[in-house]
Structures are given as structure tokens and as C-alpha cells.
Design a protein around this motif. Structure first.
Motif, short mmCIF file in Angstrom:
data_model
loop_
_atom_site.label_atom_id
_atom_site.label_comp_id
_atom_site.label_asym_id
_atom_site.label_seq_id
_atom_site.Cartn_x
_atom_site.Cartn_y
_atom_site.Cartn_z
N LYS A 192 0.84 -1.19 0.00
CA LYS A 192 0.00 0.00 0.00
C LYS A 192 0.88 1.24 0.00
O LYS A 192 2.07 1.20 0.31
CB LYS A 192 -0.95 0.01 1.20
CG LYS A 192 -0.25 0.10 2.54
CD LYS A 192 -1.28 0.13 3.67
CE LYS A 192 -0.60 0.20 5.04
NZ LYS A 192 -1.58 0.23 6.15
N THR A 193 0.25 2.36 -0.34
CA THR A 193 0.95 3.63 -0.45
C THR A 193 0.85 4.42 0.84
O THR A 193 -0.22 4.47 1.48
CB THR A 193 0.35 4.47 -1.60
OG1 THR A 193 0.50 3.75 -2.82
CG2 THR A 193 1.03 5.81 -1.73
N ALA B 205 0.12 7.39 2.95
CA ALA B 205 -0.86 8.43 2.65
C ALA B 205 -0.22 9.81 2.50
O ALA B 205 -0.59 10.58 1.61
CB ALA B 205 -1.93 8.46 3.74
N GLU C 269 -1.64 2.41 -9.46
CA GLU C 269 -2.80 3.17 -8.95
C GLU C 269 -3.61 2.34 -7.96
O GLU C 269 -4.14 2.87 -6.98
CB GLU C 269 -3.66 3.62 -10.13
CG GLU C 269 -3.00 4.71 -10.96
CD GLU C 269 -3.72 5.01 -12.25
OE1 GLU C 269 -3.50 6.10 -12.80
OE2 GLU C 269 -4.49 4.15 -12.73
N GLY D 41 -2.44 2.78 -4.64
CA GLY D 41 -2.71 4.09 -4.07
C GLY D 41 -1.95 5.24 -4.69
O GLY D 41 -2.08 6.38 -4.23
N HIS D 42 -1.15 4.99 -5.73
CA HIS D 42 -0.35 6.06 -6.34
C HIS D 42 -1.15 6.81 -7.41
O HIS D 42 -1.65 6.17 -8.35
CB HIS D 42 0.89 5.48 -7.04
CG HIS D 42 1.89 4.85 -6.12
ND1 HIS D 42 2.65 5.59 -5.26
CD2 HIS D 42 2.24 3.55 -5.95
CE1 HIS D 42 3.46 4.76 -4.58
NE2 HIS D 42 3.22 3.53 -4.98
#
Length: 533
Positions: A325-326, A328, A492, A495-496
């Protein structure tokens, strides 16, 4: 061997090696030739950084970054209390820093050169006097400026026809003014650049510029001083990574990104892995956040470089990175010794050229040179372009009442992204010398190259050819038309936010020790080449 962004410049350096010169001699001849054949990117009207290893020893580094005039103040780039738009600030006089390349290479030559100073100028003088062919890259750069008023009359007369069209690809261009000036500096020595008629010509050009006149003095030019700085070095896996410290942010950004990646098995993931590129992007986001907040000219601000490079600190930063995950919000951390500074808004950086040289004694030079944007400020003196480096300062001197490390001050060097780097193998010998051009993407290009060689076990040539990922903030930029663009939906999904950049943005050069010999590498996106002795 010499690897440079133009084969004629690489050949100029190789000529010095054949004459018994050192890697420093070769690098200087390469720089001078680039002034002629790649005037949009580099030259004696700008500045740069050099990382030098003598026979495999730990490096010495030279800071040849330009300085602001003494009259410059923190509101230099404010207009009606607001930061000027970049395109309005770039052309003309205020963007010009004191040109510094010749002071830097003269310092390196005194300490590490063998050939006479004048001999280093021979190839560049011939190219300027006898003429050189216009390449596609130079032609395209000229075409972008064809309808603007950014280039001065002297500059336009060299490369444009009377009807305003650009001279075609393959046309022979002669620059007699530059040839005569180079002959003068060759004969009289580097100080002749900084005092006398040339210094006065620089001051006249910038202070009387039609756009953005400056407040430079001949004293600003005469007093410029290149400096030897401590390198930024640290371990990555079994390798030692050494680069340029402040005033450049390149060395610490490269090292921090790599060190934060060390706990992940990138080798097992491989270059086709979405996870590998996601991890690189996440680590870059953290490293760029720190560099934006803390790095500036160490003669003016306290840069916590020891804290930023500390293994425990970087382990803590790495712990923020997740493979699935990215993060935040990639905020700057608080390294030991960090002063109360605020991060400015991101702004563009452009231009530049990188070259690498190694001689028969095993001395290695990794050097990056720039005039910033294409054709710098657009002003020309004695046949060479003057830089627009002062647009690398933060335009806003403060954020929310908090000082910005990279604000404008008189005599100060603007922060740079240039990242000339030398990588030492586990046996302590030089494994790779690498660097890149392309503004703020430079550290990301160097990171990608080192990961390609160390983790993906590629040749330097194949590592330079890998597609680019660049993550200076929340948005991840991938190179258009590559497998990374095809990976965008998966990035994406992690999360990007993803955007694309054209491949013409990137340009890197390298030399590596592989299979018992030196091998050169040049970015396939560029016109670069490696030339051996």
C-alpha cells in the motif's frame, strides 16, 4: 574511457587520455567541448559538481555551484509580494548566478591534472573555430525557443537564419567568438575569466538585460570561490555509495532512497515487478521530502546531513514503507540536528549534462555540469550562454512564517539536484561511476541505475535503459511508452496517482568495471556515447 552526452565531447576527453592525461584532464576537455556542441545544456557559463576517486580511494568532491550576487535578498523572486512564475523569472539577468565551472575545474586540475592547462582547450577550440554539426537534440531545443524572446540577439544570430528559422539538422555552425575566447583563457589561465573584460561583459549583460535586469558586480564575479566539500557516503548492501553533499541534494537523496530500500529483496522481485517499482517510488517520496525541507547551501544554513544519512534514522523512515500500500502522506522526518525549517512548494528544475572519465591509473571522475534551463538565461557572452541557476532557489523565502533553507541570499549557492556518484564494490574497488541530467529527476535516474546494476544484476548500459520512475511527492511519474506506463493501473491500485513523462526528459552516462575491464554506458534516449582511449 570517457562517457558523455555527445560523442564529440567524449572524444575530446579521450584525446587527453591518449596524450597521457588524467581523468580530471579528460573531464575538463569534455566540459569545454560540451560548451560548444551542447550549448543548450552545459558549459563554462554555468556550474557543476565533481566527484573524484584517485586509484580507487575514497572520493574528494568539488562544489562548483554558482552564487547569487551580493545584492540578492530573500525577496529576489517576489513580485507584488508573490513568487514570480518560473517562465517569467527564467529569461534575462536576475536568474544568472556567477559562472563557476572554470574555477572548479581549475581547482581540480591543480590537484589532479597532468597535462598543461592550455592543451585541454584544443578540441573545444577546433570545434568552435572549424564548425560542428547541429544534432537533432540541439535543433529541437532551438525550435522550442524560435518564437520566444528568451534568447538574446547574439544567441539568435548563431543558430537562426535571417527569416527566424532554425538552422537544419546537420548544418555546420561555427562560433568564432567562442573560439577566440577559449584561446584567450587557454593562454591566460582561468583567472582571466573572472577579472577583466569577460567579467565586465558578464556584468553588463545581466545588469542591462532587457528582461529582469540584475544587480551583479565585477566584485561578485572576481570573488567566486570553488570549494572542496565532504562527500556523502554510506553502505548499501555490500557496496559503498559516495556522492555530492550540500549545496547539492543529490548525494543524500540517492543514498537515503537506497538505504531505505535495503531491507527489501529487490533482486528477488526483479525489474518486471510492480512491487519493486512501488517500493522505489515510496522510498523516493520520503527522501525527496527530507531534501526539500532541509538541504541548502551549508555556508548559510545548518544542513543536518549526518542525521539524514544515519542508518538508524533511515531504518525508521524505511519502516514507513509497505510493499502492498501507499503511504498516505510522505512528510519530512526529524533527523538529528535538524533546524526549524519549512519545506517550500515544489518547482521545476531543468537542463544539465553528465560525463564520466577513467584513466590508465584507475582514477575516476563523475561530473555533472549545467546552465539550468535550455540555453540558461538566454543571454550570451563571448559565444557562451549564461546560466539561469538562481531559479533553483525557492521563490518563496518562507512558508507560514517559517524560513526556507533554500531561500535566496547574497553570495549563496542555490540547492541542486545534481548527483554525480561513485559506487565501490565489496572489494573496495570502483564498480560504477554514474550521473544524469534532467533537473529534479537526476537523483531518481541515478537511483534507478544503481538498483539496476546492484539489485537487478544488469550491465550499466541496460540499467540506464530501464524505464524511469520519479516520485518527488504524492504523484508518481513514469516514463511514457514503457512497461512502467503499462503498470500504471497496478500502481494506482496500490494508491499512487500516476502521470507520464516523455523519455526526452532523461539523460544519463556511466562507466563500470565489469568482467575485468572498464565498460562505458550512455543513455539510449540521448545522443551520448562512450569513447575509449
Amino acid at each position: 574511457m570517457v562517457s558523455a552526452a555527445d560523442p564529440r565531447a567524449a572524444e575530446a576527453g579521450a584525446e587527453m587520455l591518449r596524450s597521457g592525461g588524467t581523468a580530471v584532464d579528460a573531464a575538463i576537455a569534455t566540459l569545454l567541448a560540451l560548451t560548444v556542441v551542447e550549448p543548450q545544456s552545459s558549459g563554462i557559463g554555468g556550474g557543476g559538481y565533481m566527484v573524484y576517486s584517485e586509484r580507487g580511494a575514497g572520493p574528494v568532491t568539488y562544489d562548483g555551484r554558482e552564487t547569487a550576487p551580493a545584492a540578492a535578498t530573500p525577496d529576489w523572486w517576489l513580485k507584488d509580494g508573490q513568487p514570480m512564475p518560473f517562465n517569467e523569472a527564467q529569461p534575462g539577468g536576475k536568474s544568472v548566478g556567477v559562472p563557476s565551472n572554470l574555477r572548479m575545474v581549475a581547482l581540480a586540475h591543480r590537484q589532479h591534472g597532468k597535462l598543461p592547462w592550455a592543451k585541454l582547450f584544443g578540441p573545444a577550440i577546433r570545434l568552435a573555430r572549424d564548425g560542428f554539426k547541429v544534432t537533432s537534440r540541439l535543433h529541437n531545443s532551438l525550435d522550442k525557443y524560435r518564437t520566444t524572446g528568451a534568447l538574446s540577439a547574439q544567441a539568435r544570430a548563431l543558430f537562426y537564419r535571417p527569416d527566424g528559422s532554425v538552422v537544419p539538422v546537420g548544418a555546420i555552425v561555427k562560433n568564432p567568438a567562442l573560439a577566440a575566447f577559449l584561446q584567450s583563457v587557454a593562454a591566460q589561465g582561468p583567472d582571466s575569466f573572472y577579472v577583466g573584460p569577460n567579467a565586465q561583459a558578464i556584468v553588463n549583460a545581466v545588469d542591462a538585460a532587457a528582461q529582469n535586469p540584475s544587480k551583479m558586480t565585477v566584485g561578485d564575479v572576481a570573488s567566486y570561490d570553488a570549494k572542496s566539500r565532504p562527500p556523502v557516503c554510506g553502505s548499501y548492501r555490500a557496496y559503498r555509495i559516495c556522492g555530492m553533499g550540500p549545496s547539492s541534494s543529490g548525494g543524500i537523496t540517492v543514498f537515503a532512497t537506497l538505504k531505505q530500500l535495503e531491507r527489501f529483496d529487490l533482486s528477488a522481485l526483479g525489474p518486471q515487478s510492480v512491487t519493486a517499482w512501488h517500493l522505489i517510488a515510496e522510498s523516493e517520496r520520503l527522501a525527496y521530502a527530507d531534501r526539500d525541507k532541509y538541504v541548502g547551501d551549508p555556508d548559510y544554513v545548518s544542513v543536518p546531513i549526518v542525521g539524514m544519512a544515519d542508518e538508524s534514522y533511515l531504518a525508521g523512515r524505511s519502516a514507513l514503507i509497505s510493499p502492498d500500500k501507499t503511504l498516505a502522506d510522505a512528510q519530512a522526518g526529524t533527523p538529528a540536528g535538524a533546524p526549524p525549517m519549512c519545506a517550500p512548494a515544489l518547482q521545476p528544475e531543468r537542463g544539465t549534462s553528465h560525463f564520466v572519465a577513467v584513466d590508465k591509473w584507475g582514477n575516476v571522475v563523475s561530473e555533472t555540469s549545467t546552465i539550468e534551463s535550455s540555453f540558461g538565461s538566454g543571454l550570451m557572452v563571448n559565444g557562451y550562454y549564461l546560466n539561469n541557476e538562481l531559479t533553483d532557489f525557492s521563490f518563496a523565502p518562507a512558508e507560514n512564517g517559517c524560513p526556507v533553507a533554500n531561500r535566496v541570499e547574497g553570495g549563496k549557492r542555490p540547492r541542486s539536484s545534481m548527483a554525480p556518484t561513485i559506487v565501490y564494490a565489496p572489494d573496495g574497488k570502483v564498480r560504477l561511476a554514474v550521473g544524469a541530467a534532467g533537473g529534479a529527476t537526476i537523483p531518481a535516474q541515478v537511483i534507478k541505475a544503481i538498483v539496476g546494476v546492484v539489485d537487478f544484476h544488469l550491465t550499466a548500459q541496460d540499467a540506464l535503459a530501464l524505464p524511469m520512475i520519479y516520485a518527488p511527492g504524492d504523484t508518481v511519474f513514469v516514463e511514457r511508452g514503457t512497461f512502467l506506463e503499462a503498470m500504471a493501473p497496478k500502481l494506482e491500485a496500490l494508491g499512487h496517482p500516476v502521470k507520464t513523462l516523455p523519455p526526452g526528459t532523461f539523460k544519463a552516462n556511466a562507466i563500470e568495471w565489469r568482467d575485468g575491464r572498464w565498460a562505458g554506458a550512455a543513455d539510449p534516449r540521448s545522443e551520448g556515447a562512450a569513447v575509449s582511449e
